[in-house]
Design a protein around this motif. Structure first.
Motif, PDB file in Angstrom:
ATOM      1  N   THR A  14      -4.450   7.089 -10.123  1.00 35.69           N
ATOM      2  CA  THR A  14      -4.780   6.834  -8.717  1.00 35.69           C
ATOM      3  C   THR A  14      -3.533   6.378  -7.943  1.00 35.69           C
ATOM      4  OG1 THR A  14      -5.394   4.551  -9.147  1.00 35.69           O
ATOM      5  CG2 THR A  14      -7.155   6.205  -9.331  1.00 35.69           C
ATOM      6  N   ASP A  15      -3.696   6.047  -6.682  1.00 33.98           N
ATOM      7  CA  ASP A  15      -2.553   5.729  -5.825  1.00 33.98           C
ATOM      8  C   ASP A  15      -1.855   4.411  -6.159  1.00 33.98           C
ATOM      9  OD1 ASP A  15      -2.564   7.991  -4.194  1.00 33.98           O
ATOM     10  OD2 ASP A  15      -4.135   7.165  -2.889  1.00 33.98           O
ATOM     11  N   HIS A  16      -2.625   3.451  -6.705  1.00 31.73           N
ATOM     12  CA  HIS A  16      -2.045   2.110  -6.887  1.00 31.73           C
ATOM     13  C   HIS A  16      -2.152   1.620  -8.325  1.00 31.73           C
ATOM     14  CE1 HIS A  16      -3.065   2.326  -2.554  1.00 31.73           C
ATOM     15  NE2 HIS A  16      -1.901   1.700  -2.426  1.00 31.73           N
TER      16      HIS A  16
ATOM     17  N   SER B 268      -1.673   8.949   0.600  1.00 32.22           N
ATOM     18  CA  SER B 268      -2.393   9.152  -0.665  1.00 32.22           C
ATOM     19  C   SER B 268      -2.065  10.508  -1.282  1.00 32.22           C
ATOM     20  CB  SER B 268      -3.896   9.056  -0.415  1.00 32.22           C
ATOM     21  OG  SER B 268      -4.580   9.385  -1.593  1.00 32.22           O
ATOM     22  N   LYS B 269      -2.067  10.550  -2.629  1.00 30.13           N
ATOM     23  CA  LYS B 269      -1.836  11.821  -3.344  1.00 30.13           C
ATOM     24  C   LYS B 269      -3.152  12.547  -3.591  1.00 30.13           C
ATOM     25  CE  LYS B 269      -0.895   9.375  -7.011  1.00 30.13           C
ATOM     26  NZ  LYS B 269      -0.453   8.660  -8.190  1.00 30.13           N
ATOM     27  N   ILE B 270      -4.257  11.982  -3.141  1.00 26.43           N
ATOM     28  CA  ILE B 270      -5.572  12.448  -3.579  1.00 26.43           C
ATOM     29  C   ILE B 270      -5.848  13.912  -3.224  1.00 26.43           C
ATOM     30  CG2 ILE B 270      -6.919  11.667  -1.569  1.00 26.43           C
ATOM     31  CD1 ILE B 270      -8.981  10.581  -3.670  1.00 26.43           C
TER      32      ILE B 270
ATOM     33  N   ASP C  84      -8.604   1.965  -4.243  1.00 30.03           N
ATOM     34  CA  ASP C  84      -8.587   3.354  -4.734  1.00 30.03           C
ATOM     35  C   ASP C  84      -9.993   3.926  -4.890  1.00 30.03           C
ATOM     36  OD1 ASP C  84      -5.859   3.418  -4.692  1.00 30.03           O
ATOM     37  OD2 ASP C  84      -5.583   3.062  -6.827  1.00 30.03           O
TER      38      ASP C  84
ATOM     39  N   TRP D 130     -11.059   7.619  -5.176  1.00 26.92           N
ATOM     40  CA  TRP D 130     -10.752   8.340  -6.414  1.00 26.92           C
ATOM     41  C   TRP D 130     -11.942   8.335  -7.385  1.00 26.92           C
ATOM     42  CZ3 TRP D 130      -5.969  10.640  -7.671  1.00 26.92           C
ATOM     43  CH2 TRP D 130      -4.954  10.439  -6.720  1.00 26.92           C
TER      44      TRP D 130
ATOM     45  N   LYS E  76       0.828  -1.224   0.000  1.00 28.79           N
ATOM     46  CA  LYS E  76       0.000   0.000   0.000  1.00 28.79           C
ATOM     47  C   LYS E  76       0.853   1.261   0.000  1.00 28.79           C
ATOM     48  CE  LYS E  76      -4.307  -1.541   1.940  1.00 28.79           C
ATOM     49  NZ  LYS E  76      -4.977  -1.895   3.152  1.00 28.79           N
TER      50      LYS E  76
END
Ligand SMILES: Cc1ncc(COP(=O)(O)O)c(C=O)c1O
Length: 350
Positions: free
Chosen positions: A28-30, A11-13, A121, A124, A7
């Motif tokens: 998204t993050d992953h 998060s960049k969100i 994710d 997102w 993981k």
């Protein structure tokens, strides 16, 4: 099936402006990935979205042995996530892979990877009519060797990009009479990367002439209308919808087949048969060509306002209660869990 998960730490969100997204630029993050080596797919993994390291000799860079898919996830008012006919995309990437002499990616890996990634994710995917998550599965040839033959190593991946509803403005098209995107015996029915690379130059020329897209015709004589840009294409002549049958030159679009089924269910007459350039020009002259639209995952339906054929321009009338808007609303309401889904197209991510 063992799925290895790493993981993201943070998060960049919070850096993303969801009200101002350009298509396909933010991820998204992953990401999901799985490597093929020694004749088999290895342990699938999900890890933080990040650049990949490849040897410059990796075959994908030289011979374009690459296929991809495009699909979307939607979030409803209850925070549930939905996919639209995902089996079709899963089957199609393997149809594409076979034509490019690449190994099929197993169905259980595909869905386990996809649903786990979507759940991780989930934040997102935004609610509302204007939002969706664009999902891009793809397979590339990763063997380090510049001999012109099939790779013996591959990478399957899924990356995801939040998108807003797709509005391209006025779309005017030009009917192709020189260039082609695909030919008999070729790879037009596959979502092969090279099909798209080969279409960019003719599309640039069309853009310079003031057209947003090229409507591709058959490569032999340019007599039949086959696809509009990276979409399937429909014509409404009087009250009948026309679209070309799928073939080895045409992508078997999920949106296309959904439109045909939805329209027929609503009592609209649909003819799936080769559509001649001459009949569409003739219908436009007589005022019987009422609508033309592209059909694909990104926009669902993208109305076309005019076209040019051999230097002659035609405008389409502005029709009230267009088939395009009626069918688009019908299908997007099913996709977003607003309307009943009598076709069984919607699949909950769980
Ligand atoms: C060449 C081409 N035709 C048609 C389509 C529409 O297919 P779908 O409705 O499955 O997105 C696509 C992809 O979106 C495409 O790349």
């Amino acid at each position: 099936m063992a799925l290895h998960i790493e993981k993201i730490e943070k998060s960049k969100i919070s850096n993303v402006d969801f009200s101002n997204l350009k298509f396909g630029q933010i991820f998204t993050d992953h990401m999901f990935e799985c490597d093929f080596e020694n004749g088999e797919w290895g342990t699938p993994r999900i890890r933080p979205y990040q650049p990949l390291l490849f040897d410059p000799s990796a075959k994908v860079f030289h011979y374009g042995q690459a296929v991809f898919e495009g699909m979307k996830a939607y979030k409803d008012d209850n925070d549930d996530l939905w996919l639209f006919r995902p089996d079709e995309n899963q089957k199609r990437i393997n149809i594409s892979a076979e034509r490019l002499d690449m190994p099929a990616f197993p169905k259980d890996y595909f869905f386990e990877g996809l649903t786990t990634l979507l759940k991780m994710d989930k934040d997102w995917v935004k609610k509302g009519a204007d939002s969706a998550l664009y999902i891009r599965p793809f397979i590339i040839a990763t063997e380090n060797c510049v001999s012109a033959s099939s790779s013996n190593k591959y990478k399957f991946m899924i990356i995801c990009s939040p998108v807003q509803s797709y509005y391209s403005g006025e779309v005017r098209v030009v009917f192709a009479d020189k260039y082609s995107r695909s030919a008999d015996g070729g790879v037009g029915f596959a979502k092969a990367a090279g099909n798209y690379a080969g279409s960019f130059y003719p599309t640039k020329l069309a853009n310079q002439e003031g057209f947003q897209q090229v409507v591709w015709t058959d490569a032999n004589k340019h007599e039949f209308l086959e696809e509009a840009g990276v979409m399937n294409v429909f014509f409404r002549v009087n009250d009948t919808l026309l679209t070309a049958p799928t073939s080895e030159r045409i992508l078997d679009g999920v949106t296309r087949k959904s439109i045909i089924q939805f329209a027929e269910d609503k009592g609209i007459k649909v003819e799936v048969r080769p559509v001649r350039v001459t009949e569409i020009v003739e219908a436009a002259r007589k005022g019987e060509l009422l609508e033309m639209f592209g059909a694909g995952t990104a926009a669902v339906i993208s109305p076309i306002s005019g076209f040019s054929n051999k230097g002659e321009s035609f405008e389409l009338p502005k029709v009230e209660n267009s088939y395009a808007s009626f069918i688009k609303k019908g299908i997007t309401d099913i996709q977003k869990n607003i309307a009943e889904d009598k076709f069984g197209w919607r699949v909950k991510v769980q």
